[in-house]
Scaffold this motif. Structure first.
Motif, PDB file in Angstrom:
ATOM      1  N   SER A  25       0.842  -1.184   0.000  1.00  0.00           N
ATOM      2  CA  SER A  25       0.000   0.000   0.000  1.00  0.00           C
ATOM      3  C   SER A  25       0.877   1.233   0.000  1.00  0.00           C
ATOM      4  CB  SER A  25      -0.885   0.036   1.249  1.00  0.00           C
ATOM      5  OG  SER A  25      -1.716  -1.081   1.319  1.00  0.00           O
ATOM      6  N   THR A  26       0.290   2.332  -0.411  1.00  0.00           N
ATOM      7  CA  THR A  26       0.953   3.625  -0.308  1.00  0.00           C
ATOM      8  C   THR A  26       0.158   4.463   0.685  1.00  0.00           C
ATOM      9  OG1 THR A  26       1.728   3.550  -2.586  1.00  0.00           O
ATOM     10  CG2 THR A  26       1.641   5.713  -1.552  1.00  0.00           C
ATOM     11  N   ILE A  27       0.848   4.986   1.677  1.00  0.00           N
ATOM     12  CA  ILE A  27       0.211   5.854   2.661  1.00  0.00           C
ATOM     13  C   ILE A  27       0.443   7.289   2.191  1.00  0.00           C
ATOM     14  CG2 ILE A  27       0.070   6.476   5.097  1.00  0.00           C
ATOM     15  CD1 ILE A  27      -0.399   3.469   4.550  1.00  0.00           C
ATOM     16  N   THR A  28      -0.653   8.040   1.996  1.00  0.00           N
ATOM     17  CA  THR A  28      -0.494   9.422   1.549  1.00  0.00           C
ATOM     18  C   THR A  28       0.053  10.274   2.687  1.00  0.00           C
ATOM     19  OG1 THR A  28      -2.767   9.981   2.150  1.00  0.00           O
ATOM     20  CG2 THR A  28      -2.384   9.235  -0.108  1.00  0.00           C
ATOM     21  N   GLU A  29       0.853  11.268   2.319  1.00  0.00           N
ATOM     22  CA  GLU A  29       1.436  12.167   3.315  1.00  0.00           C
ATOM     23  C   GLU A  29       1.289  13.605   2.844  1.00  0.00           C
ATOM     24  OE1 GLU A  29       5.491  11.087   3.994  1.00  0.00           O
ATOM     25  OE2 GLU A  29       4.974   9.184   4.920  1.00  0.00           O
ATOM     26  N   PHE A  30       0.920  14.477   3.788  1.00  0.00           N
ATOM     27  CA  PHE A  30       0.763  15.890   3.491  1.00  0.00           C
ATOM     28  C   PHE A  30       1.511  16.699   4.540  1.00  0.00           C
ATOM     29  CE2 PHE A  30      -2.989  13.694   1.895  1.00  0.00           C
ATOM     30  CZ  PHE A  30      -2.969  14.091   0.567  1.00  0.00           C
ATOM     31  N   GLY A  35       5.723  21.919  10.066  1.00  0.00           N
ATOM     32  CA  GLY A  35       6.803  20.980   9.777  1.00  0.00           C
ATOM     33  C   GLY A  35       6.417  19.523   9.972  1.00  0.00           C
ATOM     34  N   SER A  36       5.280  19.261  10.563  1.00  0.00           N
ATOM     35  CA  SER A  36       4.849  17.873  10.748  1.00  0.00           C
ATOM     36  C   SER A  36       4.155  17.371   9.481  1.00  0.00           C
ATOM     37  CB  SER A  36       3.918  17.756  11.952  1.00  0.00           C
ATOM     38  OG  SER A  36       2.741  18.511  11.735  1.00  0.00           O
TER      39      SER A  36
END
Length: 156
Positions: A25-30, A35-36
Motif C-alpha cells: 500500500s501507499t500511505i499518503t502524506e501531506f 513541519g509535521s
C-alpha cells in the motif's frame, strides 16, 4: 504446488522452487506549516506474485511455455492457487525461461503475475428539487420548451 487456472481449466500445475508474494500500500502524506506530516489515506496497490518453477523434458517445456505465452498475449485473467492463498484476476506480466547446462534437462521458468482490478461507474439522476445550490438548479435542463432555434445562415 502452484495451480493456475484459465476460465476454470487447469493450465499449469507445477511444484514451485520459489514464490514471492507481494501485497503493498501507499500511505499518503501531506506536510503541514508547522513541519509535521499527516497521513489520511491508504492506497492499496495490486497484488504481485512471482513464481519460479522448473519443467523437465518429459513434461514438454515447449508446450508449457507456449501455453503461458498464449495466456499472456491474450491478456487472460488467471486464478492462481498457492500454499498461502488463492489469487483471482491475475495477468501474466512477464515470462522468463532459462535453459542452463548446470540444471540438466530442466527448463527454469519465472512468471511474474499482477492483479488486475476493474473500476465501474454508475450514472444516477438527481431530481431538481433535491439540489440546494441555485446555480446547479439553473444549469440543469428543465423540461420546459425553450422555443425553436433559427438556423439561418449568417454572412459576414
Amino acid at each position: 504446488m502452484v495451480y493456475m487456472f484459465s476460465n476454470g481449466v487447469p493450465m499449469f500445475v507445477k511444484g514451485s522452487l520459489k514464490e514471492n508474494h507481494n501485497a503493498s500500500s501507499t500511505i499518503t502524506e501531506f506536510p503541514l506549516e508547522d513541519g509535521s506530516t499527516i497521513s489520511d489515506h491508504t492506497i492499496i496497490k495490486p497484488k504481485n506474485l512471482t513464481i519460479e518453477s522448473g519443467v523437465m523434458d518429459e513434461d514438454t517445456p515447449s508446450d508449457t511455455y507456449s501455453a503461458l505465452l498464449k495466456a499472456k498475449d491474450n491478456r487472460e485473467l488467471l486464478d492462481v492457487q498457492t500454499k498461502l492463498t488463492l489469487y483471482s484476476s491475475m495477468a501474466i506480466e512477464s515470462i522468463d525461461a532459462v535453459e542452463d547446462a548446470t540444471v540438466g534437462d530442466i527448463v527454469l521458468f519465472t512468471l511474474k503475475l499482477k492483479e488486475v482490478r476493474f473500476a465501474t461507474s454508475k450514472q444516477v439522476s438527481i431530481p431538481r428539487s433535491k439540489l440546494k445550490d441555485k446555480k446547479a438548479k439553473d444549469k440543469m435542463q428543465s423540461k420546459k420548451s425553450r422555443g425553436e432555434v433559427d438556423h439561418k445562415q449568417v454572412t459576414i
